[in-house]
Design a protein around this motif. Structure first.
Motif, PDB file in Angstrom:
ATOM      1  N   ILE A  20       0.843  -1.207   0.000  1.00  0.00           N
ATOM      2  CA  ILE A  20       0.000   0.000   0.000  1.00  0.00           C
ATOM      3  C   ILE A  20       0.874   1.250   0.000  1.00  0.00           C
ATOM      4  O   ILE A  20       0.628   2.203  -0.749  1.00  0.00           O
ATOM      5  N   LEU A  21       1.903   1.258   0.829  1.00  0.00           N
ATOM      6  CA  LEU A  21       2.794   2.423   0.891  1.00  0.00           C
ATOM      7  C   LEU A  21       3.537   2.622  -0.419  1.00  0.00           C
ATOM      8  O   LEU A  21       3.643   3.742  -0.914  1.00  0.00           O
ATOM      9  N   ARG A  22       4.038   1.559  -0.999  1.00  0.00           N
ATOM     10  CA  ARG A  22       4.814   1.643  -2.235  1.00  0.00           C
ATOM     11  C   ARG A  22       3.967   2.144  -3.403  1.00  0.00           C
ATOM     12  O   ARG A  22       4.438   2.871  -4.261  1.00  0.00           O
ATOM     13  N   GLU A  23       2.704   1.776  -3.440  1.00  0.00           N
ATOM     14  CA  GLU A  23       1.826   2.159  -4.545  1.00  0.00           C
ATOM     15  C   GLU A  23       0.977   3.388  -4.235  1.00  0.00           C
ATOM     16  O   GLU A  23       0.208   3.837  -5.074  1.00  0.00           O
ATOM     17  N   LEU A  83      -5.854   6.716  -0.751  1.00  0.00           N
ATOM     18  CA  LEU A  83      -5.824   5.265  -0.626  1.00  0.00           C
ATOM     19  C   LEU A  83      -7.129   4.782  -0.024  1.00  0.00           C
ATOM     20  O   LEU A  83      -7.659   5.412   0.888  1.00  0.00           O
ATOM     21  N   ASP A  84      -7.617   3.685  -0.502  1.00  0.00           N
ATOM     22  CA  ASP A  84      -8.794   3.039   0.089  1.00  0.00           C
ATOM     23  C   ASP A  84      -8.259   2.062   1.128  1.00  0.00           C
ATOM     24  O   ASP A  84      -7.993   0.901   0.834  1.00  0.00           O
ATOM     25  N   LEU A  85      -8.035   2.563   2.338  1.00  0.00           N
ATOM     26  CA  LEU A  85      -7.394   1.768   3.373  1.00  0.00           C
ATOM     27  C   LEU A  85      -8.382   0.811   4.026  1.00  0.00           C
ATOM     28  O   LEU A  85      -9.417   1.243   4.522  1.00  0.00           O
ATOM     29  N   PRO A  86      -8.065  -0.477   4.058  1.00  0.00           N
ATOM     30  CA  PRO A  86      -8.933  -1.438   4.740  1.00  0.00           C
ATOM     31  C   PRO A  86      -8.991  -1.115   6.236  1.00  0.00           C
ATOM     32  O   PRO A  86      -7.986  -0.711   6.832  1.00  0.00           O
ATOM     33  N   LEU A  87     -10.146  -1.290   6.837  1.00  0.00           N
ATOM     34  CA  LEU A  87     -10.293  -0.967   8.251  1.00  0.00           C
ATOM     35  C   LEU A  87      -9.449  -1.874   9.144  1.00  0.00           C
ATOM     36  O   LEU A  87      -9.117  -1.496  10.267  1.00  0.00           O
ATOM     37  N   ASP A  88      -9.082  -3.049   8.671  1.00  0.00           N
ATOM     38  CA  ASP A  88      -8.271  -3.960   9.481  1.00  0.00           C
ATOM     39  C   ASP A  88      -6.775  -3.844   9.196  1.00  0.00           C
ATOM     40  O   ASP A  88      -5.977  -4.633   9.693  1.00  0.00           O
ATOM     41  N   LEU A  89      -6.370  -2.829   8.438  1.00  0.00           N
ATOM     42  CA  LEU A  89      -4.960  -2.641   8.126  1.00  0.00           C
ATOM     43  C   LEU A  89      -4.206  -2.225   9.388  1.00  0.00           C
ATOM     44  O   LEU A  89      -4.599  -1.290  10.082  1.00  0.00           O
ATOM     45  N   VAL A  90      -3.126  -2.911   9.670  1.00  0.00           N
ATOM     46  CA  VAL A  90      -2.323  -2.635  10.859  1.00  0.00           C
ATOM     47  C   VAL A  90      -1.069  -1.864  10.467  1.00  0.00           C
ATOM     48  O   VAL A  90      -0.360  -2.263   9.543  1.00  0.00           O
ATOM     49  N   GLY A  91      -0.816  -0.751  11.137  1.00  0.00           N
ATOM     50  CA  GLY A  91       0.460  -0.068  11.019  1.00  0.00           C
ATOM     51  C   GLY A  91       0.566   1.107  10.073  1.00  0.00           C
ATOM     52  O   GLY A  91       1.622   1.727  10.007  1.00  0.00           O
ATOM     53  N   PHE A  92      -0.502   1.441   9.345  1.00  0.00           N
ATOM     54  CA  PHE A  92      -0.393   2.542   8.386  1.00  0.00           C
ATOM     55  C   PHE A  92      -0.041   3.853   9.095  1.00  0.00           C
ATOM     56  O   PHE A  92       0.954   4.507   8.770  1.00  0.00           O
ATOM     57  N   GLY A 136       7.733   5.626   0.077  1.00  0.00           N
ATOM     58  CA  GLY A 136       7.269   5.218  -1.245  1.00  0.00           C
ATOM     59  C   GLY A 136       6.032   5.961  -1.689  1.00  0.00           C
ATOM     60  O   GLY A 136       5.540   5.748  -2.797  1.00  0.00           O
ATOM     61  N   LEU A 137       5.500   6.834  -0.853  1.00  0.00           N
ATOM     62  CA  LEU A 137       4.296   7.597  -1.206  1.00  0.00           C
ATOM     63  C   LEU A 137       4.671   8.751  -2.140  1.00  0.00           C
ATOM     64  O   LEU A 137       5.707   9.376  -1.988  1.00  0.00           O
TER      65      LEU A 137
END
Length: 143
Positions: A20-23, A83-92, A136-137
């Protein structure tokens, strides 16, 4: 005894976060933002928080006066992660915060259903963008 390995689901979260960060991309507001302790809610604000009798409003400088500010802090830029961040994403947000912290950049964070936003002081924007690039953003407003 052998060394304990990480559970598989943590490895998958780290990989997903790195991807996610890289893209990922972000955008920076053109207008100046303020955060204020206000007398009342304000239509059209970016964010409003009510907690223990206090109303905090985040809005563009041109509109913030409508909330009757009692205390006012301005000169912020709004960075929105596209970004369409998933609600269960850890660490963003931890990755963002740690990277900005390494540059001495303070932030105010806000999350919405699909993505995150941060406010950084205008005089720290260049440092913040350098830090985000290391993750990477990319800023969509720059070639």
């Amino acid at each position: 005894m052998g060394r304990a390995s990480k559970p598989h689901h943590l490895d998958r979260s780290e990989t997903r976060l790195e991807s996610i960060l890289r893209e990922g991309t972000y955008s920076v507001s053109e207008e100046e933002y303020c955060i204020a302790l206000c007398e009342k809610y304000m239509e059209g604000a970016f964010a409003q928080i009510y907690y223990q009798g206090e109303i905090t409003v985040v809005a563009s400088r041109e509109h913030i006066e409508r909330c009757g500010p009692l205390k006012l802090e301005c000169s912020y830029k709004l960075i929105t992660f596209n970004l369409d961040l998933p609600l269960d994403l850890v660490g963003f947000m931890a990755a963002i915060s740690n990277t900005l912290s390494s540059e001495g950049v303070s932030l105010l964070a806000f999350s919405s259903f699909k993505t995150d936003h941060i406010l950084v002081k205008e005089n720290q924007l260049e440092m913040a963008e350098r830090a985000l690039a290391r993750l990477g953003l990319r800023n969509v407003n720059q070639p």
